[in-house]
Design a protein around this motif. Structure first.
Motif, PDB file in Angstrom:
ATOM      1  N   LEU A 135      28.079  26.187  25.100  1.00  0.00           N
ATOM      2  CA  LEU A 135      27.357  27.459  25.212  1.00  0.00           C
ATOM      3  C   LEU A 135      28.323  28.633  25.131  1.00  0.00           C
ATOM      4  N   ALA A 136      29.478  28.486  25.753  1.00  0.00           N
ATOM      5  CA  ALA A 136      30.480  29.551  25.700  1.00  0.00           C
ATOM      6  C   ALA A 136      30.928  29.793  24.254  1.00  0.00           C
ATOM      7  N   ALA A 137      31.128  28.731  23.491  1.00  0.00           N
ATOM      8  CA  ALA A 137      31.516  28.870  22.088  1.00  0.00           C
ATOM      9  C   ALA A 137      30.390  29.524  21.287  1.00  0.00           C
ATOM     10  N   ARG A 138      29.150  29.177  21.589  1.00  0.00           N
ATOM     11  CA  ARG A 138      28.012  29.783  20.899  1.00  0.00           C
ATOM     12  C   ARG A 138      27.870  31.261  21.262  1.00  0.00           C
ATOM     13  N   TYR A 139      28.124  31.581  22.513  1.00  0.00           N
ATOM     14  CA  TYR A 139      28.111  32.987  22.916  1.00  0.00           C
ATOM     15  C   TYR A 139      29.193  33.755  22.140  1.00  0.00           C
ATOM     16  N   ALA A 140      30.383  33.162  22.051  1.00  0.00           N
ATOM     17  CA  ALA A 140      31.465  33.798  21.292  1.00  0.00           C
ATOM     18  C   ALA A 140      31.064  33.970  19.832  1.00  0.00           C
ATOM     19  N   ALA A 141      30.371  32.987  19.260  1.00  0.00           N
ATOM     20  CA  ALA A 141      29.936  33.077  17.865  1.00  0.00           C
ATOM     21  C   ALA A 141      28.949  34.224  17.669  1.00  0.00           C
ATOM     22  N   LYS A 142      28.030  34.378  18.600  1.00  0.00           N
ATOM     23  CA  LYS A 142      27.041  35.454  18.494  1.00  0.00           C
ATOM     24  C   LYS A 142      27.711  36.818  18.651  1.00  0.00           C
ATOM     25  N   GLU A 143      28.648  36.923  19.563  1.00  0.00           N
ATOM     26  CA  GLU A 143      29.409  38.173  19.725  1.00  0.00           C
ATOM     27  C   GLU A 143      30.221  38.467  18.455  1.00  0.00           C
ATOM     28  N   ALA A 144      30.856  37.444  17.900  1.00  0.00           N
ATOM     29  CA  ALA A 144      31.652  37.633  16.686  1.00  0.00           C
ATOM     30  C   ALA A 144      30.755  38.058  15.522  1.00  0.00           C
ATOM     31  N   LEU A 145      29.544  37.509  15.453  1.00  0.00           N
ATOM     32  CA  LEU A 145      28.611  37.921  14.406  1.00  0.00           C
ATOM     33  C   LEU A 145      28.257  39.395  14.549  1.00  0.00           C
ATOM     34  N   ILE A 146      27.951  39.822  15.758  1.00  0.00           N
ATOM     35  CA  ILE A 146      27.612  41.230  15.989  1.00  0.00           C
ATOM     36  C   ILE A 146      28.773  42.130  15.579  1.00  0.00           C
ATOM     37  N   LYS A 147      29.993  41.720  15.862  1.00  0.00           N
ATOM     38  CA  LYS A 147      31.168  42.493  15.452  1.00  0.00           C
ATOM     39  C   LYS A 147      31.284  42.522  13.933  1.00  0.00           C
ATOM     40  N   ALA A 148      31.034  41.388  13.271  1.00  0.00           N
ATOM     41  CA  ALA A 148      31.106  41.345  11.813  1.00  0.00           C
ATOM     42  C   ALA A 148      30.031  42.223  11.178  1.00  0.00           C
ATOM     43  N   LEU A 149      28.882  42.352  11.849  1.00  0.00           N
ATOM     44  CA  LEU A 149      27.800  43.198  11.351  1.00  0.00           C
ATOM     45  C   LEU A 149      28.062  44.675  11.611  1.00  0.00           C
ATOM     46  N   GLY A 150      28.997  44.967  12.489  1.00  0.00           N
ATOM     47  CA  GLY A 150      29.306  46.356  12.801  1.00  0.00           C
ATOM     48  C   GLY A 150      28.419  46.945  13.877  1.00  0.00           C
ATOM     49  N   GLY A 151      27.705  46.106  14.612  1.00  0.00           N
ATOM     50  CA  GLY A 151      26.865  46.587  15.705  1.00  0.00           C
ATOM     51  C   GLY A 151      25.650  45.704  15.908  1.00  0.00           C
ATOM     52  N   SER A 152      24.932  45.969  16.979  1.00  0.00           N
ATOM     53  CA  SER A 152      23.825  45.103  17.377  1.00  0.00           C
ATOM     54  C   SER A 152      22.436  45.675  17.099  1.00  0.00           C
ATOM     55  N   ASP A 153      22.343  46.808  16.385  1.00  0.00           N
ATOM     56  CA  ASP A 153      21.031  47.388  16.090  1.00  0.00           C
ATOM     57  C   ASP A 153      20.162  46.385  15.336  1.00  0.00           C
ATOM     58  N   GLY A 154      18.988  46.071  15.902  1.00  0.00           N
ATOM     59  CA  GLY A 154      18.049  45.152  15.274  1.00  0.00           C
ATOM     60  C   GLY A 154      18.381  43.688  15.448  1.00  0.00           C
ATOM     61  N   VAL A 155      19.454  43.395  16.168  1.00  0.00           N
ATOM     62  CA  VAL A 155      19.888  42.016  16.370  1.00  0.00           C
ATOM     63  C   VAL A 155      19.419  41.543  17.744  1.00  0.00           C
ATOM     64  N   HIS A 156      18.858  40.335  17.779  1.00  0.00           N
ATOM     65  CA  HIS A 156      18.381  39.752  19.033  1.00  0.00           C
ATOM     66  C   HIS A 156      19.030  38.383  19.229  1.00  0.00           C
ATOM     67  N   TRP A 157      19.576  38.185  20.407  1.00  0.00           N
ATOM     68  CA  TRP A 157      20.363  36.989  20.712  1.00  0.00           C
ATOM     69  C   TRP A 157      19.639  35.690  20.375  1.00  0.00           C
ATOM     70  N   THR A 158      18.363  35.582  20.754  1.00  0.00           N
ATOM     71  CA  THR A 158      17.662  34.317  20.543  1.00  0.00           C
ATOM     72  C   THR A 158      17.249  34.123  19.085  1.00  0.00           C
ATOM     73  N   GLU A 159      17.440  35.139  18.245  1.00  0.00           N
ATOM     74  CA  GLU A 159      17.180  35.000  16.810  1.00  0.00           C
ATOM     75  C   GLU A 159      18.431  34.540  16.064  1.00  0.00           C
ATOM     76  N   ILE A 160      19.502  34.337  16.807  1.00  0.00           N
ATOM     77  CA  ILE A 160      20.748  33.798  16.253  1.00  0.00           C
ATOM     78  C   ILE A 160      20.927  32.424  16.872  1.00  0.00           C
ATOM     79  N   GLU A 161      20.824  31.401  16.070  1.00  0.00           N
ATOM     80  CA  GLU A 161      21.021  30.049  16.584  1.00  0.00           C
ATOM     81  C   GLU A 161      22.158  29.402  15.816  1.00  0.00           C
ATOM     82  N   ILE A 162      23.032  28.728  16.536  1.00  0.00           N
ATOM     83  CA  ILE A 162      24.117  28.019  15.887  1.00  0.00           C
ATOM     84  C   ILE A 162      23.687  26.562  15.802  1.00  0.00           C
ATOM     85  N   THR A 163      23.539  26.092  14.571  1.00  0.00           N
ATOM     86  CA  THR A 163      23.089  24.727  14.336  1.00  0.00           C
ATOM     87  C   THR A 163      24.161  23.994  13.545  1.00  0.00           C
ATOM     88  N   PRO A 164      24.462  22.778  13.925  1.00  0.00           N
ATOM     89  CA  PRO A 164      25.475  22.028  13.181  1.00  0.00           C
ATOM     90  C   PRO A 164      24.880  21.382  11.930  1.00  0.00           C
TER      91      PRO A 164
END
Length: 128
Positions: free
Chosen positions: A42-71
């Protein structure tokens, strides 16, 4: 063309204590299938979601549960996006998201590269 990068690092013990202190936090951050994973994952997935938000340049319109990390079958992690988060990514011209995650000792990390098929639109008054 790379249009964004993001990286994040999470202290697993601290993250686990935060989840224990605020039990509903997991529901706000993770999908039902993600919540079945161990705290280090879960910690790695949280880091992935944070890294995605940084890559997008911000969190406007982004919702945590709409980002799922699937192998993938190979175990490679992949973003599965839905709702307004998928719309935000598409609106920014992003065609590919690359994700790398790791956890070792007491740290979890993730790195994201966002690619677009063409140059991103420029902001009036901004110089290239």
């Amino acid at each position: 063309m790379i249009v964004g990068i993001g990286i994040d690092l999470v202290d697993i013990d601290r993250f686990e204590r935060t989840l224990a202190r605020t039990p509903r936090l997991a529901e706000r951050l993770f999908s039902a299938s993600e919540r079945e994973r161990k705290p280090r994952s879960l910690a790695a997935r949280y880091a992935a979601k944070e890294a995605l938000i940084k890559a997008l340049g911000g969190s406007d319109g982004v919702h945590w549960t709409e980002i799922e990390i699937t192998p993938e079958a190979s175990g490679r992690p992949w973003f599965t996006l839905s709702g307004s988060t998928a719309e935000v990514v598409a609106a920014r011209g992003i065609t590919t998201l690359h994700l790398s995650m790791s956890h070792d000792a007491n740290l979890a990390t993730a790195y994201v590269v966002a690619e677009a098929g063409h140059a991103p639109p420029t902001v009036p008054g901004e110089h290239a």
